[in-house]
Design an enzyme around this catalytic site. Structure first.
Site, PDB file in Angstrom:
ATOM      1  N   TYR A 145      -9.856  11.283  -4.705  1.00  0.00           N
ATOM      2  CA  TYR A 145      -9.319  12.577  -4.037  1.00  0.00           C
ATOM      3  C   TYR A 145     -10.214  13.522  -4.102  1.00  0.00           C
ATOM      4  CZ  TYR A 145      -4.824   9.882  -3.505  1.00  0.00           C
ATOM      5  OH  TYR A 145      -4.044   9.121  -3.049  1.00  0.00           O
ATOM      6  N   LYS A 194      -8.452  -2.097 -10.895  1.00  0.00           N
ATOM      7  CA  LYS A 194      -9.044  -3.139 -10.017  1.00  0.00           C
ATOM      8  C   LYS A 194     -10.473  -3.572 -10.578  1.00  0.00           C
ATOM      9  CE  LYS A 194      -8.684  -5.717  -6.484  1.00  0.00           C
ATOM     10  NZ  LYS A 194      -7.526  -6.708  -6.584  1.00  0.00           N
ATOM     11  N   ASP A 226      -2.905  -4.933  -7.253  1.00  0.00           N
ATOM     12  CA  ASP A 226      -2.018  -5.609  -6.321  1.00  0.00           C
ATOM     13  C   ASP A 226      -1.079  -6.489  -7.314  1.00  0.00           C
ATOM     14  OD1 ASP A 226      -4.410  -6.773  -7.741  1.00  0.00           O
ATOM     15  OD2 ASP A 226      -4.744  -8.044  -6.002  1.00  0.00           O
ATOM     16  N   ASP A 250      -0.844   7.264  -7.459  1.00  0.00           N
ATOM     17  CA  ASP A 250      -0.302   7.703  -6.159  1.00  0.00           C
ATOM     18  C   ASP A 250       0.702   6.719  -5.536  1.00  0.00           C
ATOM     19  OD1 ASP A 250       0.627   9.235  -4.107  1.00  0.00           O
ATOM     20  OD2 ASP A 250      -1.508   9.505  -3.124  1.00  0.00           O
ATOM     21  N   ASP A 254       5.174   6.072  -6.353  1.00  0.00           N
ATOM     22  CA  ASP A 254       6.259   6.090  -5.334  1.00  0.00           C
ATOM     23  C   ASP A 254       7.013   4.711  -5.234  1.00  0.00           C
ATOM     24  OD1 ASP A 254       5.787   8.627  -4.327  1.00  0.00           O
ATOM     25  OD2 ASP A 254       4.341   8.051  -2.637  1.00  0.00           O
TER      26      ASP A 254
END
Length: 362
Positions: A145, A194, A226, A250, A254
């Site tokens: 970001y 990852k 994942d 992020d 959620d």
């Protein structure tokens, strides 16, 4: 040391002002339990600040926050400002700037199971029966970001790019926070990466392993993003502390919210190394229900409870607030978003929910 604790109140957009009003009721109630005198000053941020100052984070708001000991924020944004360039929209133009300005590199998002709201969760009963109490720790001011980005070229050569960069010091400081929080909980950390694809994840995992040697009593495991989103659905009870880089945090935070049944019940905290913090609900500004007095104020009130625990260092008062919320929910009181059309429910307004919680703080 000053005997005054200053809070900057940023109500925001949509339902923000309505739910913030309820948090202020709680502040007034708990003042008698706190040694320091709490003072509040209110400032504009987000869409409402664009209307008033043509800036989602005006200088007067930033200066007000700088003079405060903590920030209590409502939600910002809405479709009204979606036509603006990204850097001028309420979300990026205010939230990301605030985080960077105050070096708020730690984001905490608790996710816990309300047994009396289990029917709202998308998870099966056999999974919920195990319960869960997770805290997601997200690195907040690094990664993709904040890296170089842009759109270049023309025609078939037009392309976009976002760059993820992580430095050793950024990973080390968030890791130490995570391990120290884990020490006060169940001494388990699951680090999300990852590392089979990304160089930043390879470095992230390497540094986590190094730092884990200083916290021998904490069990560290690693999980690809994942697999992690799958495991959160299959068996959330396996997690205690989840540590994530910015982008993965992020996503994961959620998902941690939605498995509880309502994002409207969940708070978040962002703070720096001095525990100067910004506290806000996990959900959005919900402009479609703004002004109807039906919004759920629990997340905003719990955000205040986190401020009291982490910035004011008054954990016992924070627990009083949480206990009051549990009591009201156990009595069957619900805002509309928590309703399941059960005959035992008592559907109440935003204002009523705030008042009932306030009156239950003993």
């Amino acid at each position: 040391m000053s005997n005054i604790f200053k809070i900057a109140i940023l109500p925001g957009d949509g339902i923000g002002p309505e739910v913030m009003k309820q948090a202020i009721k709680i502040l007034e109630r708990i003042q008698k339990y706190i040694k320091k005198k709490i003072t509040i000053n209110t400032y504009c941020i987000g869409g409402i600040a664009i209307k008033k100052y043509s800036d989602p984070l005006p200088r007067v708001t930033l200066e007000g926050c700088e003079k405060s000991d903590a920030i209590l924020l409502g939600s910002v944004g809405g479709p009204e400002w979606d036509h603006l360039p990204l850097h001028k929209r309420p979300e990026k133009g205010s939230l990301l700037k605030l985080r960077k300005h105050f070096n708020l590199f730690v984001n905490l998002r608790p996710s816990f199971f309300y047994k009396n709201l289990s029917i709202l969760s998308p998870l099966k009963e056999k999974i919920l029966n195990k319960g869960f109490d997770i805290i997601c720790i997200r690195e907040l001011i690094g990664g993709i970001y904040y890296g170089p980005n842009g759109i270049k070229g023309k025609g078939i050569n037009e392309h976009a790019f976002d760059t993820e960069i992580y430095s050793r010091f950024e990973i080390e400081r968030i890791a130490h926070i995570a391990f120290n929080i884990a020490l006060k909980r169940n001494k388990k950390i699951c680090s999300i990466d990852k590392a089979n694809v990304l160089q930043t994840s390879i470095l992230w995992r390497k540094i986590l392993i190094e730092i884990s040697q200083k916290y021998k009593s904490v069990k560290l495991k690693h999980m690809y993003i994942d697999n992690a989103v799958m495991q959160l659905i299959k068996n959330p009870s396996q997690f205690d502390v989840i540590l994530c880089p910015n982008l993965f945090g992020d996503i994961i935070s959620d998902q941690c919210a939605v498995i509880t049944g309502s994002i409207g019940n969940l708070p978040s905290a962002s703070f720096n190394q001095n525990y100067f913090g910004l506290y806000e609900p996990a959900g959005g500004s919900a402009p479609d229900i703004a002004g109807k007095n039906i919004a759920n104020p629990i997340a905003q009130i719990l955000s205040l409870a986190m401020l009291i625990e982490y910035s004011l260092k008054e954990r016992k008062i924070s627990v009083k607030i949480k206990n009051a919320i549990h009591k009201i929910l156990n009595l069957g009181y619900r805002t509309k978003d928590l309703s399941i059309n059960n005959s035992k429910e008592k559907i109440i307004t935003t204002d009523d929910m705030g008042t009932l919680i306030m009156e239950s703080i003993k």
